[in-house]
Motif scaffolding. Structure first.
Motif, PDB file in Angstrom:
ATOM      1  N   GLY B 102       0.822  -1.214   0.000  1.00 50.02           N
ATOM      2  CA  GLY B 102       0.000   0.000   0.000  1.00 50.02           C
ATOM      3  C   GLY B 102       0.851   1.257   0.000  1.00 50.02           C
ATOM      4  N   PHE B 103       1.961   1.220   0.716  1.00 49.65           N
ATOM      5  CA  PHE B 103       2.897   2.357   0.791  1.00 49.65           C
ATOM      6  C   PHE B 103       3.436   2.675  -0.610  1.00 49.65           C
ATOM      7  CE2 PHE B 103       6.642   3.923   3.714  1.00 49.65           C
ATOM      8  CZ  PHE B 103       6.602   5.158   3.099  1.00 49.65           C
ATOM      9  N   ALA B 104       3.861   1.634  -1.347  1.00 44.19           N
ATOM     10  CA  ALA B 104       4.393   1.860  -2.690  1.00 44.19           C
ATOM     11  C   ALA B 104       3.308   2.372  -3.639  1.00 44.19           C
ATOM     12  CB  ALA B 104       5.004   0.566  -3.232  1.00 44.19           C
ATOM     13  N   ILE B 105       2.090   1.851  -3.498  1.00 43.72           N
ATOM     14  CA  ILE B 105       0.994   2.282  -4.372  1.00 43.72           C
ATOM     15  C   ILE B 105       0.603   3.728  -4.063  1.00 43.72           C
ATOM     16  CG2 ILE B 105      -1.446   1.898  -4.959  1.00 43.72           C
ATOM     17  CD1 ILE B 105      -0.933  -1.119  -4.297  1.00 43.72           C
ATOM     18  N   GLY B 106       0.464   4.032  -2.772  1.00 44.98           N
ATOM     19  CA  GLY B 106      -0.031   5.352  -2.374  1.00 44.98           C
ATOM     20  C   GLY B 106       1.047   6.417  -2.293  1.00 44.98           C
ATOM     21  N   GLY B 107       2.289   6.001  -2.034  1.00 45.82           N
ATOM     22  CA  GLY B 107       3.393   6.958  -1.983  1.00 45.82           C
ATOM     23  C   GLY B 107       3.558   7.682  -0.654  1.00 45.82           C
ATOM     24  N   LEU B 108       2.687   7.403   0.309  1.00 48.20           N
ATOM     25  CA  LEU B 108       2.799   8.037   1.631  1.00 48.20           C
ATOM     26  C   LEU B 108       2.438   6.990   2.669  1.00 48.20           C
ATOM     27  CD1 LEU B 108       0.734  11.217   0.707  1.00 48.20           C
ATOM     28  CD2 LEU B 108       3.118  11.341   1.470  1.00 48.20           C
ATOM     29  N   CYS B 109       2.882   7.198   3.913  1.00 44.56           N
ATOM     30  CA  CYS B 109       2.425   6.307   4.979  1.00 44.56           C
ATOM     31  C   CYS B 109       1.412   7.083   5.830  1.00 44.56           C
ATOM     32  CB  CYS B 109       3.606   5.765   5.775  1.00 44.56           C
ATOM     33  SG  CYS B 109       4.557   7.013   6.663  1.00 44.56           S
ATOM     34  N   PRO B 110       0.781   6.461   6.802  1.00 39.79           N
ATOM     35  CA  PRO B 110      -0.310   7.151   7.515  1.00 39.79           C
ATOM     36  C   PRO B 110       0.097   8.491   8.145  1.00 39.79           C
ATOM     37  CG  PRO B 110      -0.408   4.805   7.954  1.00 39.79           C
ATOM     38  CD  PRO B 110       0.851   5.036   7.177  1.00 39.79           C
ATOM     39  N   GLY B 111       1.223   8.527   8.856  1.00 36.58           N
ATOM     40  CA  GLY B 111       1.638   9.787   9.489  1.00 36.58           C
ATOM     41  C   GLY B 111       1.994  10.850   8.472  1.00 36.58           C
ATOM     42  N   THR B 112       2.778  10.467   7.453  1.00 38.38           N
ATOM     43  CA  THR B 112       3.189  11.445   6.453  1.00 38.38           C
ATOM     44  C   THR B 112       2.015  11.900   5.584  1.00 38.38           C
ATOM     45  OG1 THR B 112       3.898   9.625   5.039  1.00 38.38           O
ATOM     46  CG2 THR B 112       5.603  10.705   6.348  1.00 38.38           C
ATOM     47  N   SER B 113       0.988  11.038   5.440  1.00 40.23           N
ATOM     48  CA  SER B 113      -0.175  11.456   4.646  1.00 40.23           C
ATOM     49  C   SER B 113      -0.900  12.615   5.330  1.00 40.23           C
ATOM     50  CB  SER B 113      -1.135  10.280   4.416  1.00 40.23           C
ATOM     51  OG  SER B 113      -1.809   9.923   5.599  1.00 40.23           O
ATOM     52  N   CYS B 114      -0.880  12.629   6.661  1.00 42.96           N
ATOM     53  CA  CYS B 114      -1.522  13.742   7.385  1.00 42.96           C
ATOM     54  C   CYS B 114      -0.761  15.041   7.112  1.00 42.96           C
ATOM     55  CB  CYS B 114      -1.551  13.450   8.879  1.00 42.96           C
ATOM     56  SG  CYS B 114      -2.570  12.025   9.304  1.00 42.96           S
ATOM     57  N   VAL B 115       0.575  14.951   7.078  1.00 40.74           N
ATOM     58  CA  VAL B 115       1.391  16.132   6.784  1.00 40.74           C
ATOM     59  C   VAL B 115       1.145  16.582   5.340  1.00 40.74           C
ATOM     60  CG1 VAL B 115       3.745  17.006   6.572  1.00 40.74           C
ATOM     61  CG2 VAL B 115       3.148  15.504   8.482  1.00 40.74           C
ATOM     62  N   ALA B 116       1.131  15.615   4.403  1.00 40.81           N
ATOM     63  CA  ALA B 116       0.875  15.953   3.000  1.00 40.81           C
ATOM     64  C   ALA B 116      -0.477  16.655   2.867  1.00 40.81           C
ATOM     65  CB  ALA B 116       0.913  14.691   2.136  1.00 40.81           C
ATOM     66  N   ALA B 117      -1.490  16.107   3.544  1.00 40.27           N
ATOM     67  CA  ALA B 117      -2.846  16.647   3.419  1.00 40.27           C
ATOM     68  C   ALA B 117      -2.921  18.088   3.920  1.00 40.27           C
ATOM     69  CB  ALA B 117      -3.832  15.759   4.186  1.00 40.27           C
ATOM     70  N   VAL B 118      -2.310  18.388   5.068  1.00 43.27           N
ATOM     71  CA  VAL B 118      -2.454  19.748   5.620  1.00 43.27           C
ATOM     72  C   VAL B 118      -1.533  20.756   4.946  1.00 43.27           C
ATOM     73  CG1 VAL B 118      -3.262  18.978   7.888  1.00 43.27           C
ATOM     74  CG2 VAL B 118      -0.804  19.337   7.523  1.00 43.27           C
ATOM     75  N   THR B 119      -0.575  20.277   4.122  1.00 42.89           N
ATOM     76  CA  THR B 119       0.289  21.236   3.439  1.00 42.89           C
ATOM     77  C   THR B 119      -0.176  21.468   2.000  1.00 42.89           C
ATOM     78  OG1 THR B 119       1.869  19.460   2.957  1.00 42.89           O
ATOM     79  CG2 THR B 119       2.308  20.817   4.879  1.00 42.89           C
TER      80      THR B 119
END
Lengths: 171, 216
Positions: B102-119
């Motif tokens: 899932g990490f390779a498909i999505g390109g982010l992990c759960p914690g970093t996805s939160c950072v990506a989303a708010v930036t």
């Protein structure tokens, strides 16, 4: 694909700072960092609000419903902090920007689909493994937990095996 | 022994949540300033063009590991009161494999996805929603998975116990492995640019981040 704003920090120094934060969690709370637990407690909170009996009967969700409840879960508050800290860091560095990161030949719609799909797959994996890159790899890795190191090996192995299949996302 | 503070009753649940918020802010700040709010940068880990994920993750692991080891040895931190994630061999190995896919498909992990989303990264928002849906669906289907989830339990088993090696020896081995990994990472990133022709955008980002200053 030059992104605006200041250059990123040196990865070793950022990692050292992250290690100090993790150590601070061990020293203050006796527990480490996490991320997927926040998804689990908020999911438990929603299921409990929509179908209280079903949530209470589900052994996975029920454990988040005791104490002060799913919305004051330690990891959920910590993740709220992650969102605030990440936003502030990007703000002061001039890196806030609305975009969809993807390769030049990959459509925005496809990228949103793979991001959602990857997230859903990670959701399954994180439930089975009892944590993610934060709760298992960082926290359990630093505490030398056997299961956490199995998680790290499994995650990297599968990441490298699957990445060539989705290379089109980025090139 | 004077730590962990919360476990020893120095403060209560309310203060504990304040600590959670402060630690979370610092955690998010570290992730974003290292560039780990960028799916492009995280995904590059799996194409060996930018190994920031590995460098940040293992710098953090060895820093915290050494801190726990020495604070324990100096009698400051009571290690028996630090929660070690329990080991369930098969669920964690299989869960790790599924997670990595899932990490390779999505390109982010759960914690970093939160950072990506708010930036501002909308793919980060999509990944947060996907992760949340995945956890919800797996949670709803949990009764069917519970047998596997609880299989091969080993308790709070650590590598020193499993390998029958002293704690300090395992700590040293992990540090040496990480240092070797850092060398390999630098070597991989310094390969001739021709090898990365298909990925020139990532290699440019790499040279920028290597030349970049520190702001954390």
């Amino acid at each position: 694909m030059r992104t605006p704003g200041r250059a990123y920090a040196n990865p070793y120094l950022a990692g050292f700072a992250l290690g100090v934060v993790l150590l601070a969690a061990f020293v203050t709370m006796g527990r480490g960092l996490g991320a997927s637990g926040a998804f689990a407690s908020s999911a438990a909170g929603v299921v409990s609000a929509v179908a209280p009996a079903r949530a209470a009967a589900n052994p996975y969700f029920a454990r988040y419903l005791g104490g002060s409840g799913p919305w004051l879960d330690w990891l959920l508050i910590e993740i709220a902090g992650v969102a605030i800290g990440g936003f502030l860091s990007a703000l002061v560095a001039g890196r806030l920007r609305v975009e969809i990161e993807r390769g030049p030949r990959y459509t925005a719609r496809s990228r949103l689909t793979t991001a959602f799909t990857g997230g859903a797959v990670m959701g399954l994996g994180a439930v089975l493994a009892r944590g993610c890159t934060s709760g298992q790899a960082l926290t359990g890795g630093a505490l030398l937990g056997v299961g956490s190191w199995l998680f790290i090996l499994g995650a990297f192995a599968a990441g490298y095996a699957v990445a060539p299949l989705v290379r089109r996302e980025w090139v | 022994m004077s730590a962990p503070f919360f476990e020893l009753g120095y403060f209560g649940d309310g203060t504990g949540l304040l600590v959670a918020l402060v630690i979370g802010v610092a955690f998010g700040w570290c992730l974003e300033s290292a560039g780990l709010g960028s799916a492009r940068k995280l995904a590059a880990q799996f194409y060996l063009t930018d190994l920031t994920v590995f460098k940040v993750m293992f710098s953090a692991v060895i820093t915290a590991m050494l801190g726990v080891f020495w604070l324990g040895r100096l009698g400051v931190l009571d290690l028996s009161r630090v929660y070690v994630p329990e080991t369930y061999l098969l669920p964690q190995l299989i869960g790790g494999l599924v997670f990595g896919a899932g990490f390779a498909i999505g390109g982010l992990c759960p914690g970093t996805s939160c950072v990506a989303a708010v930036t501002g990264r909308l793919d980060g928002v999509a990944l947060v929603l996907g992760m949340w849906s995945g956890v919800l669906a797996t949670g709803l289907g949990f009764p069917a998975l519970q047998g596997f989830y609880e299989s091969t339990p080993r308790g709070a088993l650590t590598l020193p116990q499993a390998l029958h090696l002293p704690y300090g020896v395992v700590v040293s081995l992990v540090v040496l492995a990480a240092l070797g990994g850092f060398r390999a990472a630098e070597w991989l990133e310094a390969r001739p640019r021709a090898a990365l022709a298909a990925n020139h955008s990532e290699s440019r980002a790499t040279s920028r981040s290597l030349a970049g200053g520190v702001q954390a």
